[in-house]
Scaffold this motif. Structure first.
Motif, mmCIF file in Angstrom:
data_model
loop_
_atom_site.group_PDB
_atom_site.id
_atom_site.type_symbol
_atom_site.label_atom_id
_atom_site.label_comp_id
_atom_site.label_asym_id
_atom_site.label_seq_id
_atom_site.Cartn_x
_atom_site.Cartn_y
_atom_site.Cartn_z
ATOM 1 N N VAL A 1 12.203 12.647 -8.521
ATOM 2 C CA VAL A 1 12.735 11.721 -9.519
ATOM 3 C C VAL A 1 13.120 12.498 -10.779
ATOM 4 O O VAL A 1 12.340 13.295 -11.293
ATOM 5 C CB VAL A 1 11.703 10.634 -9.900
ATOM 6 N N VAL A 2 14.347 12.287 -11.252
ATOM 7 C CA VAL A 2 14.800 12.840 -12.525
ATOM 8 C C VAL A 2 15.410 11.704 -13.336
ATOM 9 O O VAL A 2 16.223 10.940 -12.821
ATOM 10 C CB VAL A 2 15.863 13.954 -12.331
ATOM 11 N N ILE A 3 14.990 11.590 -14.587
ATOM 12 C CA ILE A 3 15.564 10.589 -15.492
ATOM 13 C C ILE A 3 16.269 11.372 -16.591
ATOM 14 O O ILE A 3 15.638 12.006 -17.425
ATOM 15 C CB ILE A 3 14.486 9.658 -16.062
ATOM 16 N N CYS A 4 17.592 11.364 -16.520
ATOM 17 C CA CYS A 4 18.398 12.169 -17.435
ATOM 18 C C CYS A 4 18.985 11.284 -18.529
ATOM 19 O O CYS A 4 19.779 10.390 -18.251
ATOM 20 C CB CYS A 4 19.513 12.866 -16.667
ATOM 21 N N GLY B 1 4.578 2.496 -8.843
ATOM 22 C CA GLY B 1 4.926 3.079 -7.555
ATOM 23 C C GLY B 1 6.259 2.611 -7.007
ATOM 24 O O GLY B 1 6.521 2.732 -5.818
ATOM 25 N N MET B 2 7.110 2.078 -7.877
ATOM 26 C CA MET B 2 8.401 1.559 -7.435
ATOM 27 C C MET B 2 9.518 2.595 -7.549
ATOM 28 O O MET B 2 10.692 2.244 -7.564
ATOM 29 C CB MET B 2 8.768 0.309 -8.251
ATOM 30 N N MET B 3 9.136 3.866 -7.644
ATOM 31 C CA MET B 3 10.096 4.976 -7.579
ATOM 32 C C MET B 3 9.582 5.939 -6.525
ATOM 33 O O MET B 3 8.379 5.966 -6.252
ATOM 34 C CB MET B 3 10.199 5.684 -8.930
ATOM 35 N N THR C 1 12.673 3.780 3.406
ATOM 36 C CA THR C 1 13.630 4.886 3.297
ATOM 37 C C THR C 1 13.789 5.336 1.849
ATOM 38 O O THR C 1 13.780 6.528 1.558
ATOM 39 C CB THR C 1 15.004 4.452 3.854
ATOM 40 N N TRP C 2 13.917 4.379 0.914
ATOM 41 C CA TRP C 2 14.140 4.729 -0.496
ATOM 42 C C TRP C 2 12.998 5.551 -1.066
ATOM 43 O O TRP C 2 13.200 6.367 -1.954
ATOM 44 C CB TRP C 2 14.397 3.494 -1.359
ATOM 45 N N TYR C 3 11.789 5.338 -0.559
ATOM 46 C CA TYR C 3 10.617 6.033 -1.089
ATOM 47 C C TYR C 3 10.620 7.517 -0.699
ATOM 48 O O TYR C 3 10.030 8.338 -1.381
ATOM 49 C CB TYR C 3 9.344 5.352 -0.593
ATOM 50 N N ARG C 4 11.312 7.845 0.383
ATOM 51 C CA ARG C 4 11.347 9.232 0.873
ATOM 52 C C ARG C 4 12.557 9.991 0.342
ATOM 53 O O ARG C 4 12.735 11.166 0.648
ATOM 54 C CB ARG C 4 11.340 9.248 2.396
ATOM 55 N N GLN C 5 13.427 9.319 -0.430
ATOM 56 C CA GLN C 5 14.621 9.968 -0.957
ATOM 57 C C GLN C 5 14.423 10.332 -2.422
ATOM 58 O O GLN C 5 13.524 9.816 -3.074
ATOM 59 C CB GLN C 5 15.824 9.037 -0.803
ATOM 60 N N SER C 6 15.272 11.217 -2.918
ATOM 61 C CA SER C 6 15.200 11.545 -4.343
ATOM 62 C C SER C 6 15.953 10.480 -5.140
ATOM 63 O O SER C 6 16.715 9.693 -4.590
ATOM 64 C CB SER C 6 15.783 12.931 -4.597
ATOM 65 N N LEU C 7 15.690 10.446 -6.460
ATOM 66 C CA LEU C 7 16.302 9.447 -7.321
ATOM 67 C C LEU C 7 16.683 10.083 -8.648
ATOM 68 O O LEU C 7 15.853 10.723 -9.291
ATOM 69 C CB LEU C 7 15.324 8.296 -7.576
ATOM 70 N N SER C 8 17.938 9.926 -9.028
ATOM 71 C CA SER C 8 18.397 10.348 -10.353
ATOM 72 C C SER C 8 18.818 9.116 -11.133
ATOM 73 O O SER C 8 19.604 8.310 -10.640
ATOM 74 C CB SER C 8 19.596 11.299 -10.245
ATOM 75 N N VAL C 9 18.259 8.965 -12.333
ATOM 76 C CA VAL C 9 18.612 7.855 -13.213
ATOM 77 C C VAL C 9 19.272 8.454 -14.443
ATOM 78 O O VAL C 9 18.730 9.384 -15.045
ATOM 79 C CB VAL C 9 17.359 7.056 -13.638
ATOM 80 N N ILE C 10 20.448 7.953 -14.801
ATOM 81 C CA ILE C 10 21.133 8.402 -16.010
ATOM 82 C C ILE C 10 21.022 7.288 -17.044
ATOM 83 O O ILE C 10 21.409 6.156 -16.774
ATOM 84 C CB ILE C 10 22.631 8.708 -15.759
ATOM 85 N N THR D 1 0.843 -1.193 0.000
ATOM 86 C CA THR D 1 0.000 0.000 0.000
ATOM 87 C C THR D 1 0.880 1.245 0.000
ATOM 88 O O THR D 1 2.084 1.179 0.287
ATOM 89 C CB THR D 1 -0.896 0.050 1.263
ATOM 90 N N LYS D 2 0.268 2.380 -0.307
ATOM 91 C CA LYS D 2 0.968 3.662 -0.270
ATOM 92 C C LYS D 2 1.564 3.881 1.127
ATOM 93 O O LYS D 2 2.700 4.312 1.264
ATOM 94 C CB LYS D 2 -0.029 4.769 -0.624
ATOM 95 N N ALA D 3 0.814 3.542 2.163
ATOM 96 C CA ALA D 3 1.308 3.709 3.539
ATOM 97 C C ALA D 3 2.545 2.844 3.786
ATOM 98 O O ALA D 3 3.492 3.284 4.444
ATOM 99 C CB ALA D 3 0.209 3.367 4.535
ATOM 100 N N ASP D 4 2.538 1.616 3.237
ATOM 101 C CA ASP D 4 3.713 0.748 3.363
ATOM 102 C C ASP D 4 4.928 1.391 2.711
ATOM 103 O O ASP D 4 6.029 1.399 3.263
ATOM 104 C CB ASP D 4 3.478 -0.608 2.684
ATOM 105 N N LEU D 5 4.718 1.909 1.493
ATOM 106 C CA LEU D 5 5.826 2.511 0.753
ATOM 107 C C LEU D 5 6.406 3.711 1.498
ATOM 108 O O LEU D 5 7.607 3.920 1.507
ATOM 109 C CB LEU D 5 5.365 2.958 -0.641
ATOM 110 N N GLU D 6 5.545 4.498 2.118
ATOM 111 C CA GLU D 6 6.008 5.705 2.800
ATOM 112 C C GLU D 6 6.904 5.382 3.990
ATOM 113 O O GLU D 6 7.638 6.234 4.462
ATOM 114 C CB GLU D 6 4.813 6.576 3.198
ATOM 115 N N LEU D 7 6.849 4.141 4.470
ATOM 116 C CA LEU D 7 7.732 3.713 5.553
ATOM 117 C C LEU D 7 9.120 3.348 5.041
ATOM 118 O O LEU D 7 10.070 3.270 5.817
ATOM 119 C CB LEU D 7 7.134 2.501 6.283
#
Length: 108
Positions: free
Chosen positions: A59-62, A52-54, A19-28, A11-17
């Motif tokens: 999130v930035v995809i460069c 919902g796996m990001m 750590t990775w879900y609360r951090q930013s993500l850059s994909v090159i 669930t969304k609540a599970d994801l919010e727990l």
């Protein structure tokens, strides 16, 4: 934390727990103007985003390649491959995360 693909419904609540879900993500994505990128790499990233796996934000995809083009030109080249998978509004939302830079692959 929970593993993707586990039997339980995440669930969304599970994801919010997570750590990775609360951090930013850059994909090159190197070679971003090529066939593999538009036919496989970006659609796979799109699937992860839709599922919902990001992270929810940051999130930035460069994309990076030698071809000179703008962010918008890059997005237009990706659009048809993503529209095969989802509605236009969803695709447009994802494409806002996608930017593009160009340059060489040599050491200079």
């Amino acid at each position: 934390g929970m593993m993707p693909g586990s039997e339980e419904n995440t669930t969304k609540a599970d994801l919010e727990l997570e750590t990775w879900y609360r951090q930013s993500l850059s994909v090159i994505v190197f070679g971003a103007s090529g066939d593999l990128a538009k036919k496989k790499t970006y659609p796979a990233l799109f699937d992860l985003w839709v599922e919902g796996m990001m992270p929810d934000e940051g999130v930035v995809i460069c994309g990076y390649a030698r071809s000179q083009k703008t962010d918008d030109e890059h997005r237009e080249q990706l659009r048809p491959w993503l529209l095969a998978k989802a509605q236009e509004d969803t695709v447009d939302e994802f494409l806002k995360l996608c930017v593009y830079k160009y340059g060489g692959y040599d050491s200079e």
